[in-house]
Write an enzyme that holds these catalytic residues in place. Structure first.
Site, mmCIF file in Angstrom:
data_model
loop_
_atom_site.group_PDB
_atom_site.id
_atom_site.type_symbol
_atom_site.label_atom_id
_atom_site.label_comp_id
_atom_site.label_asym_id
_atom_site.label_seq_id
_atom_site.Cartn_x
_atom_site.Cartn_y
_atom_site.Cartn_z
ATOM 1 N N ASP A 168 0.866 -1.061 -0.361
ATOM 2 C CA ASP A 168 -0.040 -0.318 0.287
ATOM 3 C C ASP A 168 0.888 1.117 -0.406
ATOM 4 O OD1 ASP A 168 -2.639 1.761 0.479
ATOM 5 O OD2 ASP A 168 -3.300 0.028 1.067
ATOM 6 N N HIS A 239 -2.590 3.545 -4.400
ATOM 7 C CA HIS A 239 -1.943 2.412 -3.649
ATOM 8 C C HIS A 239 -0.566 1.670 -3.337
ATOM 9 C CE1 HIS A 239 -5.608 3.102 -0.756
ATOM 10 N NE2 HIS A 239 -6.175 2.540 -2.048
ATOM 11 N N GLU A 302 -9.655 2.657 -5.279
ATOM 12 C CA GLU A 302 -9.363 4.153 -4.963
ATOM 13 C C GLU A 302 -8.164 4.645 -5.557
ATOM 14 O OE1 GLU A 302 -11.040 3.902 -0.317
ATOM 15 O OE2 GLU A 302 -8.916 3.280 -0.909
#
Length: 512
Positions: A168, A239, A302
């Protein structure tokens, strides 16, 4: 027993385990026998020799039983445990362990016995094939020994998938040959945010760690011996700030960046170019070599707004196709559906029930993990002393009320199962993970094993907690956190359920 088996018929009398009780092992069950001896031997101080004068525990496979199902019969004279396959025998052995006193879960003798098992006939099989838990080891690194312990806790509750979130913005946790800076640079950050990101507080303390290839082989093998499949996730193409910090050429327009120290979304994702695609392919090649399971997680969630949807779609399709050359299937968060997901992708549906239904209707296999029912980082009550209270209130009873079957009613064949998710921004230690995960994971385990609609659940959970005590699990007490489980130094950001539902609806329905 927890999760509650499908059928339990109590008999008369009991069988006593003595030093002379033997273990009879059918073909293909040496691994289960090895686990059972290791699980019971230290606490009971007896190791189940091959033949016994005081009765026998007999393990065997019976193909007439369902896959992962079992039949356990205990009489005064002995124990017979049949499974539809070795996994079924293993699950039955976990039930057998639960029929002993909680002291049987300890690692050394604390009681002399006698060790008696009540006479009973148990017929059982799981509701879903995917009974999982996602563990985020990127935000806060969990050392290998603690991951192995976590595997044992999943197996004790008959969960069979560990989705390991390995990368991440805040850290890269898997060693990749040819890209040493991913762990040398991307594996640690200068400090960590304390509490919810809205408060902007940091601890000033470096944090890091990563798993070597041999560490991951060990985790995979240890889990496989307990019939838990490890599904790795390399989060792409968003990420990825830790990767960009290690190799700035992955996003040259962003300039030099460090590994992200704060929570929330990073704007520093990799550029979607042929060069970065080759990098991702090379990384996935190494991941496939370490993890033999069918599914490989590729994230897809995302993404930064400067990554156009069409480019993301092409990029995602290329990764899916590349995994197919290894005989693997991609597993991605439900954002992969935006603009049409590539065929063959399994979807982790986290943004509410509508996304689960949409994925199934689009012909994708789906794992249900809606945040309002399965996110174990969400606060457990509305009391002010909950540690880092974020998200909506999610109690044990809320988790127990979750029913994955209602999310894809028209396409049940597409529902692989469900998983709970443990995001660790606010869980810097294993003790903190214990507090947030248990006993809510106990409720989730029953939901995915047999449906979770039993009036006596709370009574059985109360009887189960001493087993967690024996295993050293620092779960949340019913009355609330103990003093050392509180985090007055780390402020949270509680959310109202209705507000979160509205936010999710806006996310899912936003124009693309």
């Amino acid at each position: 027993m927890l999760p509650l088996p499908r059928s339990v018929t109590w008999g008369a009398g009991e069988f006593e385990l003595t030093a002379r009780t033997g273990l009879s092992v059918g073909e293909g069950l040496d691994g289960v026998a090895h686990w059972l001896r290791g699980a019971l031997g230290p606490a009971l101080d007896r190791w189940l020799p091959p033949a016994g004068a005081d009765g026998t525990i007999a393990l065997a496979v019976d193909s007439a039983l369902p896959a992962s199902g079992y039949l356990l019969v205990v009489t005064r004279d002995g124990v017979t445990l049949l499974g539809g396959d070795p996994a079924g025998v293993f699950h039955g052995a976990q039930t057998l362990r639960q029929l002993l006193p909680p002291a049987a879960y300890r690692r050394a003798p604390v009681a002399d016995g006698p060790w008696r098992i009540p006479a009973v006939t148990v017929r059982d099989a799981p509701r879903y094939g995917w009974r999982g838990c996602m563990l985020d080891v990127a935000r806060h690194f969990m050392p290998k020994a603690d991951v192995l312990r976590f595997v044992d806790l999943l197996a004790a509750h008959k969960l069979n998938v560990l989705h390991l979130h390995l990368t991440d913005d805040q850290g890269w946790r898997v060693e990749i040959p040819g890209y040493p800076l991913l762990t040398e640079v991307g594996g640690w950050r200068a400090e960590s945010m304390v509490g919810s990101r809205q408060h902007g507080r940091f601890d000033g303390r470096p944090h890091g760690g990563y798993y070597t290839a041999d560490d991951l082989r060990e985790i995979v093998g240890y889990a496989a011996a307990r019939f838990v499949t490890v599904v790795p996730e390399i989060d792409l193409p968003g990420h990825t700030q830790s990767a960009v910090a290690a190799y700035p050429w992955l996003a040259p327009g962003h300039g030099p960046v460090g590994v992200r120290t704060g929570w929330g979304l990073s704007p520093h994702g990799i550029d979607l170019t042929d060069d970065t695609l080759e990098f991702c392919r090379n990384v996935l090649d190494e991941v496939c070599a370490l993890f033999p399971g069918e599914f490989i997680g590729i994230g897809g969630d995302e993404c930064p707004p400067d990554q156009p949807l069409d480019a993301r779609r092409r990029f995602g399709r290329a990764l899916v196709d590349h995994l197919a050359t290894h005989g693997r299937r991609a597993y991605a968060w439900d954002e992969i559906l935006e603009g049409g997901a590539p065929r063959g992708v399994a979807v982790a549906a986290w943004r509410g029930p509508g996304v689960t239904r949409a994925a199934a209707e689009a012909g994708h296999d789906v794992v249900a993990c809606p945040d309002l029912s399965t996110y174990l980082d969400y606060r457990q009550s509305d009391h002010a002393d909950e540690p880092v209270p974020v998200g909506t209130v999610l109690t044990v009873d809320d988790v127990y009320a979750f029913d994955p079957a209602t999310l894809a009613p028209d396409h049940p064949e597409r529902l692989l199962g469900a998983q709970c998710n443990v995001w660790t921004e606010h869980m810097p230690t294993t003790r903190a993970v214990d507090y947030m995960v248990f006993p809510r994971l106990c409720a989730f385990a029953e939901v995915v094993w047999n449906s979770g609609r039993h009036a006596d659940f709370r009574d059985r959970l109360a009887e189960h907690l001493p087993r967690l005590d024996a295993m050293g699990v620092e779960y949340r007490p019913e009355a609330g956190p103990l003093p050392w489980q509180r985090r007055p130094d780390a402020a949270g950001w509680p959310r109202d359920r209705a507000d979160r539902e509205s936010e999710l609806d806006a996310l899912v329905n936003a124009p693309r």
